[in-house]
Structures are given as C-alpha cells and as structure tokens.
Design a protein around this motif. Structure first.
Motif, PDB file in Angstrom:
ATOM      1  N   UNK A  13     -21.932  25.307  16.262  1.00  0.00           N
ATOM      2  CA  UNK A  13     -21.897  26.718  15.856  1.00  0.00           C
ATOM      3  C   UNK A  13     -20.738  26.962  14.910  1.00  0.00           C
ATOM      4  N   UNK A  14     -19.569  26.363  15.235  1.00  0.00           N
ATOM      5  CA  UNK A  14     -18.397  26.528  14.366  1.00  0.00           C
ATOM      6  C   UNK A  14     -18.648  25.887  13.010  1.00  0.00           C
ATOM      7  N   UNK A  15     -19.313  24.748  12.967  1.00  0.00           N
ATOM      8  CA  UNK A  15     -19.637  24.104  11.697  1.00  0.00           C
ATOM      9  C   UNK A  15     -20.550  25.012  10.857  1.00  0.00           C
ATOM     10  N   UNK A  16     -21.565  25.545  11.525  1.00  0.00           N
ATOM     11  CA  UNK A  16     -22.502  26.391  10.788  1.00  0.00           C
ATOM     12  C   UNK A  16     -21.874  27.711  10.363  1.00  0.00           C
ATOM     13  N   UNK A  17     -20.781  28.088  11.010  1.00  0.00           N
ATOM     14  CA  UNK A  17     -20.101  29.336  10.672  1.00  0.00           C
ATOM     15  C   UNK A  17     -19.161  29.169   9.490  1.00  0.00           C
ATOM     16  N   UNK A  18     -19.128  28.015   8.898  1.00  0.00           N
ATOM     17  CA  UNK A  18     -18.298  27.818   7.714  1.00  0.00           C
ATOM     18  C   UNK A  18     -17.161  26.837   7.895  1.00  0.00           C
ATOM     19  N   UNK A  19     -17.061  26.196   9.041  1.00  0.00           N
ATOM     20  CA  UNK A  19     -16.014  25.205   9.329  1.00  0.00           C
ATOM     21  C   UNK A  19     -14.627  25.868   9.379  1.00  0.00           C
ATOM     22  N   UNK A  20     -13.632  25.039   9.651  1.00  0.00           N
ATOM     23  CA  UNK A  20     -12.235  25.484   9.766  1.00  0.00           C
ATOM     24  C   UNK A  20     -12.118  26.681  10.708  1.00  0.00           C
ATOM     25  N   UNK A  21     -12.829  26.580  11.842  1.00  0.00           N
ATOM     26  CA  UNK A  21     -12.790  27.647  12.831  1.00  0.00           C
ATOM     27  C   UNK A  21     -13.106  27.056  14.190  1.00  0.00           C
ATOM     28  N   UNK A  22     -13.167  27.913  15.200  1.00  0.00           N
ATOM     29  CA  UNK A  22     -13.519  27.477  16.545  1.00  0.00           C
ATOM     30  C   UNK A  22     -14.524  28.470  17.118  1.00  0.00           C
ATOM     31  N   UNK A  23     -15.331  27.996  18.083  1.00  0.00           N
ATOM     32  CA  UNK A  23     -16.294  28.854  18.756  1.00  0.00           C
ATOM     33  C   UNK A  23     -16.311  28.523  20.241  1.00  0.00           C
ATOM     34  N   UNK A  24     -16.488  29.575  21.038  1.00  0.00           N
ATOM     35  CA  UNK A  24     -16.613  29.409  22.479  1.00  0.00           C
ATOM     36  C   UNK A  24     -18.091  29.252  22.817  1.00  0.00           C
ATOM     37  N   UNK A  25     -18.368  28.428  23.763  1.00  0.00           N
ATOM     38  CA  UNK A  25     -19.767  28.142  24.102  1.00  0.00           C
ATOM     39  C   UNK A  25     -20.491  29.419  24.526  1.00  0.00           C
ATOM     40  N   UNK A  26     -21.762  29.517  24.113  1.00  0.00           N
ATOM     41  CA  UNK A  26     -22.679  30.569  24.489  1.00  0.00           C
ATOM     42  C   UNK A  26     -22.333  31.915  23.854  1.00  0.00           C
ATOM     43  N   UNK A  27     -21.235  32.078  23.137  1.00  0.00           N
ATOM     44  CA  UNK A  27     -20.931  33.317  22.456  1.00  0.00           C
ATOM     45  C   UNK A  27     -19.975  33.028  21.302  1.00  0.00           C
ATOM     46  N   UNK A  28     -19.915  33.958  20.395  1.00  0.00           N
ATOM     47  CA  UNK A  28     -19.082  33.799  19.214  1.00  0.00           C
ATOM     48  C   UNK A  28     -17.697  34.322  19.510  1.00  0.00           C
ATOM     49  N   UNK A  29     -16.684  33.561  19.132  1.00  0.00           N
ATOM     50  CA  UNK A  29     -15.305  33.967  19.379  1.00  0.00           C
ATOM     51  C   UNK A  29     -14.957  35.201  18.563  1.00  0.00           C
ATOM     52  N   UNK A  30     -14.227  36.137  19.178  1.00  0.00           N
ATOM     53  CA  UNK A  30     -13.805  37.346  18.508  1.00  0.00           C
ATOM     54  C   UNK A  30     -12.515  37.148  17.706  1.00  0.00           C
ATOM     55  N   UNK A  31     -11.899  36.117  17.943  1.00  0.00           N
ATOM     56  CA  UNK A  31     -10.575  35.959  17.340  1.00  0.00           C
ATOM     57  C   UNK A  31     -10.670  35.700  15.864  1.00  0.00           C
ATOM     58  N   UNK A  32     -11.700  34.994  15.400  1.00  0.00           N
ATOM     59  CA  UNK A  32     -11.822  34.727  13.961  1.00  0.00           C
ATOM     60  C   UNK A  32     -11.550  33.280  13.639  1.00  0.00           C
ATOM     61  N   UNK A  33     -12.039  32.867  12.506  1.00  0.00           N
ATOM     62  CA  UNK A  33     -11.941  31.443  12.123  1.00  0.00           C
ATOM     63  C   UNK A  33     -10.568  31.069  11.617  1.00  0.00           C
ATOM     64  N   UNK A  34      -9.727  30.734  12.534  1.00  0.00           N
ATOM     65  CA  UNK A  34      -8.409  30.231  12.125  1.00  0.00           C
ATOM     66  C   UNK A  34      -8.102  28.999  12.975  1.00  0.00           C
ATOM     67  N   UNK A  35      -7.820  27.925  12.385  1.00  0.00           N
ATOM     68  CA  UNK A  35      -7.440  26.712  13.116  1.00  0.00           C
ATOM     69  C   UNK A  35      -7.290  25.512  12.230  1.00  0.00           C
ATOM     70  N   UNK A  36      -6.170  24.861  12.342  1.00  0.00           N
ATOM     71  CA  UNK A  36      -5.907  23.577  11.687  1.00  0.00           C
ATOM     72  C   UNK A  36      -5.251  22.643  12.683  1.00  0.00           C
ATOM     73  N   UNK A  37      -5.505  21.360  12.529  1.00  0.00           N
ATOM     74  CA  UNK A  37      -5.022  20.376  13.513  1.00  0.00           C
ATOM     75  C   UNK A  37      -3.679  19.761  13.149  1.00  0.00           C
ATOM     76  N   UNK A  38      -2.963  19.427  14.185  1.00  0.00           N
ATOM     77  CA  UNK A  38      -1.793  18.540  14.070  1.00  0.00           C
ATOM     78  C   UNK A  38      -2.141  17.269  14.836  1.00  0.00           C
TER      79      UNK A  38
END
Length: 664
Positions: free
Chosen positions: A621-646
């Motif tokens: 779901x996160x990939x289909x949402x445009x990548x560089x984001x995160x999603x919680x299972x069974x629902x879309x996260x409200x926080x927004x697509x922000x996330x980078x790895x260390x």
C-alpha cells in the motif's frame, strides 16, 4: 664383534700395567744405548789424545837423536850414533856425508828417506799408497843430513794400545770392517803424528741388558694377565648377577632379589637394587590404583567432550580430573572475556577464604591480566608454580600451579595461539609443592580445556554466521522465523503487543543499474547501519532478502510503530549515501528513501505468519501510495508520507521467502 665387560676390564688393566712397563723398558734401553755410545766416544777421545801424545813423544825423541848426531864432529858421529842405537833411542840412524859412508842399520839403500818412512815434520810428502814402516826425524848440519828412525812393528803398536787404555785397539792404516759391538775412529796423518791410524773401541754388553729387560717385561706381563683375570672375574660376577636380576625385573618379576656377596661397593649396589625393587613394587601398586581412577575420570571427560558443547558441564569435569591426576586440594578455571580481556571465573572446586562462595557468585569474580599469579600466566602464556600465593585477590594457598589455556594450533592460526584462560591448582596433597611431572600433567588437561573452549566458541560463531547476513550484519531470513514465533508466543502469553515493520528501499534496482552492484552493496550496508542506530536494544532487525528488511518491536503498539517508522524514514531520506561513482562526472552521493509497512499483533494477525503478511500488504500500500512513506495494515496512516532510513546492523529472517513486486 661384541667385547664383554670382563674382556674390557682385563684389557684396561693390562694397558694400565703393561703400558708403563713397556714404556719404561724402552726408555731404559734407549738410555743404556745412549750412555754406552757416550762412554765409547769418551774412550775414543781419550785414546786419540793418548796416541797423539805417544807418537809425538817418539817424534821428539827421534828429532833429539838426529840433532845429537848432526851437531858432533864428523869423527865422533859414528860413536854417538852407535850409543843412540844401543840405548834404543832410535832403531835406525841414517847419516848422509860426501866424505863418509852412510851409518846405521838402514844404510844399505844409500837413500836418505827409504820407502815407508814417515817424516814427523812433513807427513804430507809421504806416498799414501805406501805402507808406513818407520817414523823418521831429520837434522841438518853443513852438508850432512842425519835421519833418525823408529821402526813400526807389532811391538810398537802393542805399546800404543797399552798406553791408550783398556777397550781400545790401535791399528796402522784403515782397519778391517767394524765388528758387531765395536766403534772405529780413523786418525789421518798430520804434523806431529805422521801415521794414519785406526782406533777401535769395544762397546759394552747391551745384549745382556736387553735380555734382562725382555725377561722383566715377560714376567710382568704374566703377572699382569693373572691379576687382570682375577680382578675382572671378581668384579664382573656380581655385575652379572645384577644384570640378570635387572632383566627379570624388566620382564615384570618384581620379587627378584640380588645376593650380597661382600660389603663393598658392589654389595652396596646390590642392596640398593633390592631396596629399589621393593619400593618399585609399592609404586606399581599405587600407580595401578591411580591409573584405574584416572581411566574412569578420562572416560567421563571423553564422554562429556563428545556429547556437549556446554562449557558449564565440560570445565568442571576437566578440573576435577586434573585435581585427581595431580593430587591437588583445590582448583580454579578462569576464561578470558573477548570483550574486555578480563579473566572471568567459570568453575572452582575446594576453594577457601573469599573464594568459597556459591557458583552464581563465583561467576561474577574477574581478575585483571598481568596482575598477580593468574594474571601473569594469562598475560605471558607461561606456566607458574611456587609456594604461598601473596596476591590479595586470588585464592589463599600453601602452593600453587597455574598453566595457560590456549587455543589448539591450526594451519591458519598464529605460531603462538592466544590465551583463552588459566587452569590453576592449589595445595598438592601428600607433598610440599607441585613438581615438574604435575606441570606436564596439568598442561595436558589445559590443552583439553583449550580444545573444548575453542570448539564451543567456534560452534557459537558458526551458529552466529549461519543466522546473520554477511553483507549487512543483520539477522537473516532463517533466524527471523524463529524469533518472530518466539516473540508472538511471548506476547500472547503475557497479553502484550508486538509491532512488525517491513521496509523496502525505493528504486533500488535503478541504483544497481546506474552505479553498479558494488555501490548497491554500499547502500544496503549503510541502510542496515541506520536501522540499527534507530532502534532500541530490545528491538530486532532482519534482512528478509534483496532490499527488503523486517524490524520487530516487542511490547510496542501501533502508535509506537509509527514513531519508529517516521524516525527510520527520516534517517534514510535526510542523508544520501556516499558511494564510489562508476564513471567520472557521476554524483558520488546516492539519495535513497524507504517504504514501510506496519502491522501489530494481535490487532492485524493472530499468528506470526499472519502479522507478517499484514505488514507486507501494508508495504504494498505504501509503495502504491508513492513510496517514501509508511502505512499501517488495514488502514491508511493519518500521519502522512514521511520516512527515511538510517541503515543499522540487522539479520535476514522471515517465516517464508518474501514477495517481490514490480516497481519496488
């Protein structure tokens, strides 16, 4: 050819006795010969002087007679000559006068110097081929020549021989060849002694002396042989009995005894041998009992080493076996901590004082390498033994023996294997201190301990390598299945939650195609490092395969999982990864981002596989949402697509192989 001891003793005695005798005999013979030659030379020298003096006296007498006739008037010469001849001062007087006939008994020739006469004044004028018949001396007065002569006959030579002394003969002219035992000296004619004479001196009687010497040597040899045989026999017979008894003892007959013939050195040797045999019997009995006991302990040790990799079971068996083999009262094994190098106690038996504590407290004891006896053994790798230990932080004892526990050498190891620990024993029972034999025995057991510790660590390292990803250092997919199952069971048992994050690098295939696989490996390694830095100690990270990773967050709800996902996304996004560009002009820093799927047990799945599948679906779901984001299972996260790895250290794992879709 084997020479017996009796033969060697006989030969040695004969050499010792006959050698000096023969050397002395040779010296005496040489000395006697030299003395005899010197005495003969002295006699010849004396005879030469005497002959010279006698012949010189005759020449002077003849010269006086010739002068007496020459100085008288011619009318009186006949009368004077007759008187001189009558008195025997000359045997011939030859007067040459134009007015008178030649006088004397040699006047028949009418020659002033008949053949064979030797002139005392000038013997060189004589013909050497002629035989000397007389000595002559001449005197001159006016036209008169008077020659007085003395015939050389056997009587004259006899008188010369009597004058020179006993043992020297005088011969006229060259003598016959030398006879055995004689020495000749030839005297040439010279002024004052115009005769060519030969002196012959008879030597001593060396043959008799040599015969006496030979007889002495023979008698001495016979006596020496008899004495040598007696000495060799009296010496070798007790030694033969001792050798026979030693052979019987070597074959196992410890009841054999040697008779003691007499109280000398050999008798004391026989007594010592009998005492040694009795003590050997007692030692063999004690060794047999000790061997049986040690055999039982070694059997236990072998079974333990072959059946387990648990050091807590292996080390106590090794320690107790070493104590039994050396007779020690107490013992201690310490192992080196690979992290800080300190010596940590692993097991102890019979310790007293501050070290007499329960096993749980003993495992907390640590020593510093280089300090005290045990620290020096660990630091230097050299064994130590001695009397009372003075180190305050080590066990109190009256004697100690400590050896290093080293890793077994291998083809790829260093020439000096590293020290893995120390095996120490205290207070040898039945003796004041430990001996060299105890040290050799303890080093054998230390070698066993080194093999055991090395094998256990190799086994643990092999297990770790089999469960980790060699590129990122994270746990691998194989270990993920076990840890996820264990964490789900624990969360279910205690009513806790478990959050699962599935992470996937965005457009990672483009990184490999653009910068190459080496740069891709650098990106994966840096991504794993940043994951490790962004997690707690209780959190576990895995590399599930390719560019996909899994993070387990024990006792964490969905909100906590979202916070971790945001932190990891920002850590990856904000710092591009430095790489080696494939071609000049390419950017040397690669910007990366990560897509994250979040699932919570038991909210999104009741089993390990179910919650992992839920997180994987959230990742899509996160990939289909445009990548560089995160999603919680069974629902879309409200926080927004922000996330980078260390990237941080993690290992590959998962219940089943991950699903890879296009566009990841």
């Amino acid at each position: 050819m084997c020479v017996t001891l009796r033969g060697r003793l006989t030969s040695a005695f004969l050499v010792v006795v006959l050698g000096p005798v023969l050397l002395g005999s040779i010296f005496v013979a040489l000395t006697a010969g030299a003395v005899n030659r010197e005495r003969t030379t002295e006699r010849l020298d004396q005879a030469e002087m005497t002959v010279n003096a006698a012949v010189g006296a005759i020449c002077r007498q003849l010269q006086a007679a010739a002068d007496a006739v020459a100085v008288v008037p011619a009318a009186d010469r006949q009368a004077v000559a007759g008187q001189l001849l009558a008195r025997g001062l000359a045997t011939d007087l030859h007067v040459t006068d134009p007015e008178q006939p030649i006088l004397g008994r040699a006047a028949t020739t009418g020659d002033a110097n008949p053949a064979g006469w030797r002139d005392c004044a000038d013997p060189a004028e004589a013909n050497p081929a002629e035989t000397a018949t007389a000595l002559a001396a001449s005197a001159y007065a006016d036209e008169v020549t008077v020659t007085a002569a003395q015939r050389i006959d056997a009587a004259m030579l006899s008188r010369l021989g009597e004058a020179v002394g006993v043992g020297v003969g005088v011969a006229l002219g060259p003598a016959a060849p030398e006879a055995a035992g004689t020495t000749d000296r030839e005297l040439p004619a010279e002024p004052g002694r115009p005769l060519r004479l030969t002196l012959r001196a008879a030597g001593g009687e060396p043959a008799v002396r040599y015969a006496v010497l030979v007889l002495i040597v023979l008698v001495t040899a016979v006596v020496a042989v008899v004495a040598a045989r007696w000495l060799a026999r009296s010496t070798t017979r007790p030694l033969g009995d001792l050798a026979w008894a030693a052979d019987r003892v070597a074959n196992g007959d410890l009841d054999t005894r040697v008779p003691i013939p007499r109280p000398d050195e050999l008798g004391r040797l026989a007594g010592t041998f009998n005492r040694m045999t009795r003590e050997l019997q007692s030692y063999v009995q004690a060794l047999t009992a000790s061997r049986d006991q040690l055999r039982r302990h070694l059997a236990i040790l072998g079974d333990t080493l072959s059946s387990t990799h648990d050091l807590d079971r292996i080390l106590p068996v090794i320690l107790r076996t070493a104590m039994t083999a050396t007779g020690a009262r107490a013992g201690l094994i310490l192992l080196t901590d690979p992290a800080d190098g300190r010596l940590a106690a692993r097991c102890g038996v019979g310790l007293t004082g501050d070290w007499d504590v329960p096993d749980a407290d003993l495992l907390k004891r640590c020593l510093v390498p280089g300090r005290g006896v045990l620290g020096k053994v660990a630091a230097t790798g050299s064994p130590l033994r001695g009397a009372a230990c003075t180190a305050s932080d080590e066990p109190v004892c009256e004697s100690y023996l400590a050896v290093p526990i080293c890793a077994p050498p291998t083809e790829d190891s260093e020439p000096e294997p590293g020290v893995l620990g120390v095996l120490a024993l205290y207070d040898r029972l039945g003796g004041p201190s430990f001996e060299d034999a105890d040290m050799r025995t303890l080093r054998t057991f230390a070698g066993q301990a080194g093999v055991a510790v090395h094998n256990v660590r190799v086994h643990e390292e092999a297990q770790r390598l089999s469960l980790t990803d060699p590129l990122t250092g994270l746990w691998n997919y194989r270990y993920l299945r076990e840890v996820l199952r264990r964490e789900v069971e624990r969360a279910s048992r205690f009513g806790r939650m478990l959050t699962v994050l599935v992470l996937d690098l965005d457009h990672f295939k483009e990184v490999n195609d653009t910068y190459g696989h080496a740069a891709g490996d650098q990106v994966l390694g840096e991504f794993a490092r940043r994951i490790r830095l962004g997690l707690r100690e209780v959190d576990v990270a895995f590399r599930q395969g390719g560019e996909e990773f899994v993070v387990l967050l024990p006792e964490t709800d969905a909100y906590g999982g979202v916070i971790v996902a945001e932190r990891l996304g920002a850590a990856v996004r904000d710092w591009p990864v430095p790489v080696d560009p494939r071609r000049p002009g390419m950017n040397d820093r690669v910007p990366i981002s990560v897509s994250i799927g979040i699932a919570v047990f038991p909210e999104h799945g009741g089993t390990a596989q179910a919650v992992l599948d839920a997180a994987d679906e959230a990742l899509y779901v996160a990939k289909n949402a445009g990548r560089d984001t995160y999603r919680l299972a069974e629902r879309v996260s409200r926080v927004g697509p922000e996330g980078h790895l260390n990237p941080a250290t993690a290992a590959i794992g998962g219940p089943h192989p991950p699903r890879h879709g296009l566009g990841r």
